[in-house]
Scaffold this motif. Structure first.
Motif, PDB file in Angstrom:
ATOM      1  N   ARG A 284      27.327  20.337  14.803  1.00 28.27           N
ATOM      2  CA  ARG A 284      27.627  21.141  16.142  1.00 28.27           C
ATOM      3  C   ARG A 284      28.827  21.900  16.316  1.00 28.27           C
ATOM      4  NH1 ARG A 284      29.047  19.125  20.995  1.00 28.27           N
ATOM      5  NH2 ARG A 284      28.884  16.964  20.357  1.00 28.27           N
ATOM      6  N   LEU A 285      29.800  21.157  15.536  1.00 28.71           N
ATOM      7  CA  LEU A 285      31.299  21.611  15.831  1.00 28.71           C
ATOM      8  C   LEU A 285      31.804  22.526  15.018  1.00 28.71           C
ATOM      9  CD1 LEU A 285      32.694  18.222  17.447  1.00 28.71           C
ATOM     10  CD2 LEU A 285      31.843  20.440  18.787  1.00 28.71           C
ATOM     11  N   ILE A 286      31.424  22.437  13.685  1.00 31.01           N
ATOM     12  CA  ILE A 286      31.912  23.052  12.327  1.00 31.01           C
ATOM     13  C   ILE A 286      31.411  24.569  12.392  1.00 31.01           C
ATOM     14  CG2 ILE A 286      32.132  23.117  10.011  1.00 31.01           C
ATOM     15  CD1 ILE A 286      32.456  20.217  10.151  1.00 31.01           C
ATOM     16  N   ALA A 287      31.968  25.365  12.685  1.00 27.37           N
ATOM     17  CA  ALA A 287      31.529  26.951  12.631  1.00 27.37           C
ATOM     18  C   ALA A 287      31.240  27.358  10.945  1.00 27.37           C
ATOM     19  CB  ALA A 287      32.641  27.966  13.472  1.00 27.37           C
ATOM     20  N   GLN A 288      30.523  28.431  11.125  1.00 30.09           N
ATOM     21  CA  GLN A 288      30.375  29.175   9.837  1.00 30.09           C
ATOM     22  C   GLN A 288      29.275  28.658   8.952  1.00 30.09           C
ATOM     23  OE1 GLN A 288      34.190  31.626   8.830  1.00 30.09           O
ATOM     24  NE2 GLN A 288      32.187  32.639   8.511  1.00 30.09           N
ATOM     25  N   GLU A 289      28.364  28.969   8.728  1.00 29.77           N
ATOM     26  CA  GLU A 289      27.211  28.268   7.804  1.00 29.77           C
ATOM     27  C   GLU A 289      27.340  28.930   6.432  1.00 29.77           C
ATOM     28  OE1 GLU A 289      24.969  26.287   8.513  1.00 29.77           O
ATOM     29  OE2 GLU A 289      24.901  26.332  10.877  1.00 29.77           O
ATOM     30  N   GLN A 290      26.816  28.078   5.244  1.00 28.35           N
ATOM     31  CA  GLN A 290      27.035  28.663   4.093  1.00 28.35           C
ATOM     32  C   GLN A 290      26.408  29.867   3.870  1.00 28.35           C
ATOM     33  OE1 GLN A 290      25.419  25.713   1.342  1.00 28.35           O
ATOM     34  NE2 GLN A 290      25.593  27.077  -0.268  1.00 28.35           N
ATOM     35  N   GLY A 291      27.303  31.041   3.069  1.00 33.07           N
ATOM     36  CA  GLY A 291      26.511  32.161   2.961  1.00 33.07           C
ATOM     37  C   GLY A 291      27.250  33.328   3.894  1.00 33.07           C
ATOM     38  N   SER A 292      27.902  32.893   4.934  1.00 30.06           N
ATOM     39  CA  SER A 292      28.250  33.839   5.975  1.00 30.06           C
ATOM     40  C   SER A 292      29.657  34.240   5.507  1.00 30.06           C
ATOM     41  CB  SER A 292      28.420  33.080   7.467  1.00 30.06           C
ATOM     42  OG  SER A 292      29.481  32.200   7.161  1.00 30.06           O
ATOM     43  N   LEU A 293      29.928  35.624   5.962  1.00 29.07           N
ATOM     44  CA  LEU A 293      31.189  36.302   5.607  1.00 29.07           C
ATOM     45  C   LEU A 293      32.444  35.502   6.292  1.00 29.07           C
ATOM     46  CD1 LEU A 293      32.210  38.767   4.097  1.00 29.07           C
ATOM     47  CD2 LEU A 293      32.392  39.869   6.273  1.00 29.07           C
ATOM     48  N   TYR A 294      33.539  34.901   5.470  1.00 30.84           N
ATOM     49  CA  TYR A 294      34.696  34.326   6.064  1.00 30.84           C
ATOM     50  C   TYR A 294      35.350  35.068   7.225  1.00 30.84           C
ATOM     51  CZ  TYR A 294      39.528  32.740   6.000  1.00 30.84           C
ATOM     52  OH  TYR A 294      40.546  32.150   6.543  1.00 30.84           O
ATOM     53  N   LYS A 295      35.541  34.385   8.256  1.00 28.39           N
ATOM     54  CA  LYS A 295      36.187  34.722   9.631  1.00 28.39           C
ATOM     55  C   LYS A 295      37.287  33.757   9.709  1.00 28.39           C
ATOM     56  CE  LYS A 295      32.370  37.325  11.264  1.00 28.39           C
ATOM     57  NZ  LYS A 295      32.794  38.693  11.237  1.00 28.39           N
ATOM     58  N   GLU A 296      38.470  33.994   9.792  1.00 28.01           N
ATOM     59  CA  GLU A 296      39.413  33.181  10.280  1.00 28.01           C
ATOM     60  C   GLU A 296      39.632  32.635  11.608  1.00 28.01           C
ATOM     61  OE1 GLU A 296      43.989  33.213   8.397  1.00 28.01           O
ATOM     62  OE2 GLU A 296      43.977  34.533  10.400  1.00 28.01           O
TER      63      GLU A 296
END
Length: 753
Positions: A284-296
């Motif tokens: 629930r707390l960790i953002a960004q799924e596998q395959g998504s574009l990196y966003k700092e």
């Protein structure tokens, strides 16, 4: 010697002493006497005074504080290394600051750098010195043709993806034509663009990949700016790969990770020897799924979520670069070091008041930060307090006893009927559920019990703004018993009787808090809080006889504000506060419930008066009631202001000087009782009814605990006749009787505000 001659005598002594700042200097030493800035052939320089002040801040060293230098010279004993005189000289005074030739060269370089960085191109600084009576004064002469402004701004014209991205951002640029040239703005623009790139997948891009050309050849004191990208810049975009989480990571046991179990949960892989936090919490707390574009931005959000849980001491994020199918991926490793999950605390508080009241309280609390391995926080708190009035034969030794118990549960999510897995804000929203009970016995008067249940939400929208909303708050107040003396008091005061009715409070509350304090920097900060609370509106729709479960319910709306401003320096601070509250009963309620009425006085309020010992308005307490231990001076409106100057005395010890102002009033005198004619709030006279107190304090700061002792006395008492309310002329510290009657001693934990 009369009083005026004495003043002149001491002023003369001080002046003579102050004129000897160089008394301990050797023959080859000179006292640094400060610096001044002068402009020469600089007619085109605007705002010379402001610029001179800025340049003077770079002059090294800093000039002596005259008062501290005087203390040092008066108490310093050069013939001894220790002793009380040398302790005063070293701790409260300041040793002479000597002239150093090398410091002038460094100061000139700093000034020229400042001029260059702020658009005063081709400027120069020279200095000259003058010596008078072993004191060296420095004059810096500045020559400049004025400040340049930004002309045209040129962004990259290349056709790369990142070049086009930056070109689209030119309309939002910090550097704009016509503004004064400042290097800090150019650096801020580099950071802004680098941040945009990092949130579009450019993991390896940084601000050093951006540089500028500054062209001043156009004349007319303008500088054209050309923004360019490095040929070696990182133009590859990165995508997220698998995320590994180490919930029980310990730097001393790195090798033990190879023996830990790996649990796959959706796109997360948890590496741990035992379950410390449930996998669904991380999901629930960790953002960004596998395959998504990196966003700092989302990576920072993930770190903040994990720290905000309150169960991890350290969060360390590392990336492993993976190349696959001509694409770049980041394998994320999140190392989490657990914090202590349980706390046990205790507090003791004591105070004495001008009416010989002695009060003390003891409390203890237990906190579990990870109750069900989902970062749920359980808090249990128990407190007990007693109050007695010495030298009063009319009261038992213990005339007030109070016992409170509270249990609260904080969940790191919104507890709502519909499912909501992910947290999309920078901070974790929380659900708070609490239940509490307060039992109070005023031995000669009454016993009352207050039970409360709250259900609500807390969430933070930005770093500085926090919201709290309680959709459900239930408070049941029972007057368990009364004495015959108290019944007589209630019969004489209809308002007080209504305040003590058995009552149910069912309502909602909202609170907004703004706090821009930065604990990592010495910066002035503002605190502001606004709250609104209402009761009985929904309940009135369910009942046609103003009762619920055979208990009358209260209807009111209450508004509260608390504004503070803190001015911080290295060794001192000036803290101010103003608090205003207004409660409005309506429909089936003629007065506010007793527990919702306002009061001032006590260790965290107007410290020169006892708790609930001021007002309402300029009403004079009934002497017999006050002597008997009962006169709760409460009201529907509260105005309170405080200002406190805090300063370091020596390590771990802080001093304070303060002034407190405040009072309470009735919104209206419901029963037109003549005794409370001066209790009603009126705009044209409320300021003449304010109580004022002042005093001094000591604070012992042990880092984990701050003990506070405040000694205060009144200088204005609104309960006295108007021509006698100002009592500062009667101050007599040499009189034992005055000290016993007027001084209040407040011993507490933590700052008053």
């Amino acid at each position: 010697m009369n009083k005026h001659k004495a003043y002149y005598f001491f002023f003369l002594l001080f002046s003579i002493a102050a004129c000897q700042p160089t008394k301990y200097l050797s023959s080859d030493e000179l006292l640094y006497d400060g610096a001044s800035i002068q402009f020469e052939e600089s007619e085109q320089v605007a705002h010379k005074k402001q610029l001179a002040n800025q340049l003077n801040s770079y002059a090294r060293p800093s000039k002596n504080n005259d008062a501290q230098l005087w203390i040092h010279n008066q108490f310093k004993n050069p013939d001894k290394e220790k002793g009380i005189r040398n302790w005063v000289a070293d701790k409260l005074g300041q040793a002479p600051i000597l002239y150093e030739a090398n410091a002038l060269t460094r100061s000139r370089a700093l000034m020229e750098n400042y001029l260059q960085d702020n658009g005063y191109f081709n400027s120069s600084v020279r200095y000259d010195t003058t010596v008078d009576a072993k004191k060296m004064r420095v004059t810096y002469y500045v020559q400049s043709e004025g400040q340049y402004k930004i002309g045209a701004v040129h962004f990259p014209e290349d056709t790369t993806v990142i070049g086009q991205l930056f070109a689209e951002q030119q309309k939002n640029s910090i550097i704009k034509s016509g503004r004064a040239y400042r290097l800090a703005n150019l650096q801020a623009e580099r950071n802004r663009l680098a941040n945009i790139a990092k949130n579009q997948g450019y993991f390896r891009f940084n601000s050093n990949d951006i540089f500028y050309f500054v062209d001043t050849t156009a004349g007319n004191k303008t500088a054209d700016i050309y923004l360019r990208l490095s040929d070696q810049m990182a133009q590859e975009q990165y995508y997220m790969d698998t995320t590994f989480v180490y919930p029980t990571y310990n730097l001393d046991e790195t090798s033990a990770l190879t023996k830990a179990d790996t649990l796959k949960y959706n796109n997360l892989k948890l590496v741990q020897r035992q379950t410390f936090v449930q996998p669904k919490t991380f999901k629930r707390l960790i953002a960004q799924e596998q395959g998504s574009l990196y966003k700092e931005r989302l990576q920072d959000q993930t770190v903040n979520h994990l720290l905000d849980l309150g169960v991890f001491k350290f969060v360390n994020l590392k990336y492993e670069i993976i190349e696959r199918n001509d694409s770049n991926y980041l394998r994320r490793h999140i190392y989490l070091t657990p914090a202590l999950t349980q706390d046990l605390n205790g507090e003791i508080e004591a105070s004495t008041e001008v009416t010989n009241f002695l009060g003390s309280a003891i409390s203890g609390s237990y906190t579990h930060h990870n109750l069900w391995k989902g970062a749920e926080e359980l808090n249990l708190r128990l407190s007990a307090g007693v109050e007695t009035q010495i030298n009063n034969s009319n009261l038992p030794f213990i005339n007030t006893f109070e016992l409170s118990a509270q249990a609260s549960l904080v969940l790191p999510r919104f507890l709502v009927p519909f499912r909501k897995d992910k947290v999309f804000t920078y901070y974790i929203p929380k659900t708070r559920i609490s239940i509490s009970d307060n039992y109070q016995q005023r031995t000669s008067f009454f016993t009352i019990n207050s039970f409360q249940f709250d259900f609500g939400y807390d969430w933070q929208t930005t770093r500085y703004r926090r919201h709290s909303f309680k959709p459900l708050s239930i408070n049941v107040v029972d007057l368990l018993n009364t004495t015959s003396d108290f019944e007589n008091i209630l019969n004489q005061n209809p308002r007080l009787r209504q305040s003590f009715d058995n009552i149910a409070i069912l309502g909602t509350a909202y609170r907004f808090t703004y706090n821009d304090q930065n604990l990592n920097s010495l910066k002035d900060f503002t605190f502001f809080q606004f709250g609104v609370e209402t009761s009985g509106n929904f309940t009135s729709l369910l009942s046609d006889n103003n009762t619920l479960f055979n208990t009358r319910f209260s209807q009111y709306v209450r508004f509260d504000t608390d504004a503070r401003y803190n001015i911080l320096n290295k060794k001192s601070s000036l803290v101010s506060r103003i608090a205003i509250g207004v409660g409005v009963p309506y429909n089936n309620s003629r007065v506010m419930p007793y527990i919702k009425q306002y009061f001032v006085g006590g260790p965290n309020s107007v410290r020169a008066f006892q708790l609930r010992g001021i007002g309402p308005g300029s009403v004079q307490p009934d002497t017999t009631l006050a002597d008997g231990g009962f006169f709760d001076q409460t009201g529907d409106i509260k105005i309170e202001g405080n200002i406190e100057y805090r300063f370091d005395l020596f390590p771990f010890v802080e001093g304070a000087a303060f002034v407190d102002v405040g009072n309470v009033w009735f919104l209206r005198n419901q029963d037109e009782d003549e005794r409370f004619r001066e209790a009603e709030f009126e705009f044209d006279k409320f300021y003449r009814q304010l109580a004022i107190g002042t005093g001094l304090g000591l604070r012992l700061d042990l880092e984990f605990l701050l003990l506070r002792l405040d000694i205060a006395f009144p200088i204005r008492n609104p309960a006295l006749p108007p021509n006698e309310s100002w009592v500062f002329r009667r101050i007599d510290f040499g009189s034992k009787a005055w000290r016993q009657d007027q001084l209040s001693y407040n011993l507490a934990i933590g700052y008053p505000f």
